[in-house]
Write an enzyme that holds these catalytic residues in place. Structure first.
Site, PDB file in Angstrom:
ATOM      1  CE1 TYR A  48       4.018   9.685   0.885  1.00 28.07           C
ATOM      2  CE2 TYR A  48       2.465   8.539  -0.537  1.00 28.07           C
ATOM      3  CZ  TYR A  48       3.259   8.572   0.599  1.00 28.07           C
ATOM      4  OH  TYR A  48       3.296   7.491   1.442  1.00 28.07           O
ATOM      5  CG  ASP A  63       3.484  -0.945   0.257  1.00 29.34           C
ATOM      6  OD1 ASP A  63       4.705  -0.887   0.500  1.00 29.34           O
ATOM      7  OD2 ASP A  63       2.644  -0.216   0.820  1.00 29.34           O
ATOM      8  CG  ASP A  90       5.910   5.087   2.264  1.00 32.61           C
ATOM      9  OD1 ASP A  90       6.463   4.773   3.333  1.00 32.61           O
ATOM     10  OD2 ASP A  90       5.000   4.408   1.747  1.00 32.61           O
ATOM     11  CG  ASP A  92       8.189   0.862   3.255  1.00 36.68           C
ATOM     12  OD1 ASP A  92       7.140   1.476   3.006  1.00 36.68           O
ATOM     13  OD2 ASP A  92       8.718   0.066   2.460  1.00 36.68           O
ATOM     14  CG  HIS A 117       5.280   8.764   5.624  1.00 38.69           C
ATOM     15  ND1 HIS A 117       5.095   7.412   5.830  1.00 38.69           N
ATOM     16  CD2 HIS A 117       4.783   9.023   4.391  1.00 38.69           C
ATOM     17  CE1 HIS A 117       4.528   6.876   4.763  1.00 38.69           C
ATOM     18  NE2 HIS A 117       4.328   7.821   3.862  1.00 38.69           N
ATOM     19  CD  GLU A 119       5.012   1.684   7.495  1.00 40.16           C
ATOM     20  OE1 GLU A 119       4.575   0.519   7.407  1.00 40.16           O
ATOM     21  OE2 GLU A 119       4.918   2.519   6.581  1.00 40.16           O
ATOM     22  CB  CYS A 127      -1.349  -2.337   2.448  1.00 38.15           C
ATOM     23  SG  CYS A 127      -2.576  -1.038   2.160  1.00 38.15           S
ATOM     24  NE  ARG A 162       1.610   3.864   7.877  1.00 33.63           N
ATOM     25  CZ  ARG A 162       1.468   3.139   6.771  1.00 33.63           C
ATOM     26  NH1 ARG A 162       1.830   3.649   5.596  1.00 33.63           N
ATOM     27  NH2 ARG A 162       0.974   1.913   6.825  1.00 33.63           N
ATOM     28  CD  GLU A 192      -2.421   4.251   6.573  1.00 37.91           C
ATOM     29  OE1 GLU A 192      -3.178   5.223   6.366  1.00 37.91           O
ATOM     30  OE2 GLU A 192      -1.775   3.695   5.666  1.00 37.91           O
ATOM     31  CG  ASN A 216      -2.972   7.559   3.298  1.00 32.97           C
ATOM     32  OD1 ASN A 216      -2.907   8.100   2.198  1.00 32.97           O
ATOM     33  ND2 ASN A 216      -2.715   6.270   3.475  1.00 32.97           N
TER      34      ASN A 216
END
Length: 300
Positions: A48, A63, A90, A92, A117, A119, A127, A162, A192, A216
């Site tokens: 990952y 982040d 990831d 975002d 992924h 989101e 976060c 996500r 999440e 996660n």
């Protein structure tokens, strides 16, 4: 449309195979090429690349959606070149609109990712385990997913949607979104900041599709450190450990820095260091030396 990826051996195909072989699939975070090599050596079947890892480790940033497509692809290339394991990346919120998402998906596949992924937070994201998150409308996230699916030229590349909706819309809203995201073409749901095993079970039962739920399991978060047995019983297909090794590395590094600064020697922290020979083992260093000796033996 590009068609030059052999789908039977592509990273996406290997990611899907790993999901079939291990339940739940443990996906281990690697912040650079060397940690990817170590993770592979102990038996992980998938890696990952966390957005937080790119931001924190590669750029010294929080982040908060500050990094770019290219920042992610640079780190991905380094990892995929070093370790032949499928990488979940990831991305975002997708780094822009439909055309940016399409460019991103093509770049991920070209540079060796097996999955991504994306989101449903707003572009100025937070976060997933922090307060104050905001999410886009369901329709906007559906547009993001459709753009990703349309750009996918390896049909085995895995698109994970996500949802951060639990904190804003509750479990019912999160499950409603998850079902819609799957209907739009997502292959899995990244749920999440779920806090209970029963929430995963309800999601898995509602979706009623194999290999559809990712948990996660990140430390110091809203989600407890559930075991793989507990997650399997709750219908979870993949368990993600985004920055477990990175947190340990950071703590060890800080201890070493402080010790050498105060004690003027590293003697008291040698036991937490990887030895030179251990490093050489993971890098296959001696094989490289032998190759140099073979190539240039005539000069000696």
């Amino acid at each position: 449309m590009l068609t030059n990826v052999p789908v039977n051996t592509s990273p996406g195909a290997r990611f899907r195979q790993a999901l079939r072989e291990e339940s739940p699939l443990q996906i281990m975070g690697a912040i650079n090429a060397y940690t990817a090599l170590m993770a592979k050596s102990v038996g992980y079947k998938a890696l990952y690349l966390a957005g937080a890892g790119v931001a924190n480790a590669s750029h010294g940033l929080p982040d908060l959606g500050i990094t770019t497509i290219n920042d992610v692809l640079i780190d991905l290339r380094r990892i995929s070149d070093a370790a032949d394991l499928p990488v979940l990346v990831d991305v975002d919120t997708g780094f822009g609109g439909a055309y940016s998402i399409a460019r991103l998906v093509r770049g991920l596949i070209k540079d060796g990712a097996g999955a991504m992924h994306m989101e449903d937070q707003v572009a100025l994201k937070r976060c997933g385990h922090r307060p104050g998150k905001e999410i886009v409308t369901k329709d906007e996230m559906l547009d993001r997913i459709k753009a990703a699916v349309d750009a996918r030229y390896d049909e085995n590349f895995v698109i994970v949607a996500r949802t951060d909706a639990l904190a804003i819309e509750g479990l019912e809203g999160a499950i409603d979104r998850a079902a819609a995201y799957m209907e739009a073409g997502a292959d899995m749901i990244f749920a999440e900041a779920f806090t209970e095993l029963g929430q995963y079970r309800t999601l898995a039962d509602t979706l009623n599709r194999p290999h559809s739920v990712l948990a996660n399991i990140t430390e110091f978060s809203k989600t407890p450190n559930f075991t793989t047995d507990e997650l399997r019983d709750a219908g979870v297909s993949a368990a993600l450990y985004p920055l477990s090794a990175a947190r340990a590395m950071n703590a060890a590094a800080l201890r070493v820095y402080e010790t050498i600064r105060t004690q003027r020697t590293q003697k008291d922290v040698l036991e937490i260091m990887q030895t030179r020979e251990e490093l050489y083992g993971f890098l296959d260093y001696h094989a490289y030396e032998r190759k140099i000796d073979e190539l240039f033996a005539s000069r000696r």
